[in-house]
Design a protein around this motif. Sequence first.
Motif: not given
Length: 466
Positions: A442-466
Motif C-alpha cells: 500500500d505504498g509503504a516499505s519497511r525492513v523486515v530483515v535488515r542489511r548486514e553491517t561490517l560489524d556483523d561480519l566481523l563479530a564472529t572473528d575472535v582474532g580481532i583485537g588480540q
Amino acid sequence: MTHEAGWAHAPGALRAPSWLREPSDPNVLVGHLWSQTAHKADGVLTVGGVSLVDLVAEHGSPAYVLDEADFRARARAFKEAFGDFDVFYAGKAFLCTATARWAAEEGLSLDVCTGGELAVAERAGIDMARVGFHGNNKSLAEIEKAVTLGVGRLIVDSFHEIQRVADVAEGLGRTQPVMVRVTAGVEAHTHEYIATAHEDQKFGFSIVNGQALDAVRRVLAAPSLELLGLHSHIGSQIFDSSGFEVAARRVLALQAQVRDELGAELPELDLGGGFGIAYTTQDDPSEPKQLAHEMSEIVAHECRALGIAEPRLSIEPGRAIVGPAMCTVYEVGTVKEVELDGGATRTYVSVDGGMSDNIRTALYDADYSCTLAGRRSDAPPVLARIVGKHCEAGDIVVKDEFLPGDVRPGDLVAVPGTGAYCRSMASNYNHTLRPPVVAVRDGASRVVVRRETLDDLLATDVGIGQ
C-alpha cells in the motif's frame, strides 16, 4: 575437450535459448513472472505501490523486495483450494518473524527443519501444535527443544532418530506425535539435487526394501511416540500432479499394509508438495485449485481401491507461496562487450550482488528473468548476461535475457521469483554483506530483515583485537 562455456563458444552468431523470444519492447514487464502488485510506469518498476527507484534511494542495493499482499494472497489461495488439507508453509524457502506471522494469520501451518527455524517460529509466537519439524539429522538439542515446546509433528527420518525421539519424549514425560518419512521411488522431473523420492538419496525410509514398514513397526512399539501417519515428498519445482499419483498409490498401499499386518489405522498422510513457480516464460505452473482437485481425486481413488479410510491430508507448497512474492533489485556497475568465437559478442552486465544473494543459478543451473527497473529506454534489445561482483567465473545471476541496448552503470535491474531459497541460502562469500528484505504494501516499505553491517561480519572473528 569441450570448453566449459559450452554453446557460447560454438562457431556462428550468439543465439538466445530456444524458449527465450526477443521482445519488440524490452521495457514491457512479463506479468506472470512477477508479484501481483508489480507494474511499470514510464519504465519505473513499482511493487506494492513503492517505486524501486525510491526504495533503493532509501534502503540501498542490492535488496530483496517482498510483496506482502502477494504473499498473503498466495497463502490464502492454497488454504482455500486445499480446504480440507493442512497446508504447511516452507520455512526453508524464506523465513523471518514477519512471514511466519503472515502465514499463520492466513491459516497455514509451518514447516521447519533446524533449531534456528524453530527459534524464529517461537519468537514469532506461532502455535507449536501447527509446526512440523523436518530434517534427516536433527541434533539431540533440537529434538529436546521441539518436544519441550510441543511441536505438533516430528518427521522421523532414520532408525537412530526414532530411538532418539522416543528417548527424549520419555525422559520429558511427553508423548510426541511423529510421521514416518518414506521414499516412494518416484523421481520428479527436476534437478537431481532437489528430487527427493528416488532411492539413492538421503531422505526417508524405502518402501521397496521394507525399511518403511520396519520404521512404522518401531514407532508403534515406542510408548512415548504417537504415529500420526506417513510422509512422502517427491521433489521441488513440480508443475503437475502426475508424480503424486504414483507416489500416493505406493504410500497408501503401505498404509493398507500397516493396517493389515500391524493392526494400526493411520489417521494422516502428508503428500509433500514442492509446487513450481514461473521463473521464465518456459515455466507453466498449475493453479492451486487444479492441484487440489487432482490430488484429492488421486487419494480418494486409491483409498477406494485399497478399501481403507481416507486419511487427513497435508501438503507443503514449498516455494509456491513466497517465491513469486519477492524480487531482487540491483544497481549496474559495469557493462562489457565480450567477443566470442565466430564473431559473436556477449553483453555482460555486472551488478552489485551475485551468487552470495542468489546461489541457485550456479548451484542448480537455474534460469531467471530480469528487467530494467529505473527508467524507460528506446534502445533496441540486446541479449545480455547478468553477473555478480564475486571472484568466480560462475557468478551468474541471469544467464540470458534481453535488455535495452543502452543499459549502463547506475541503472537498476530487477530479478523476479527470488523469494524462495535466495535469502535463505545467501552467504558472506568474499566477505560481502547480505542484503535486507524490505516488505512493501500500500505504498509503504519497511525492513523486515535488515542489511548486514561490517560489524556483523566481523563479530564472529575472535582474532580481532588480540
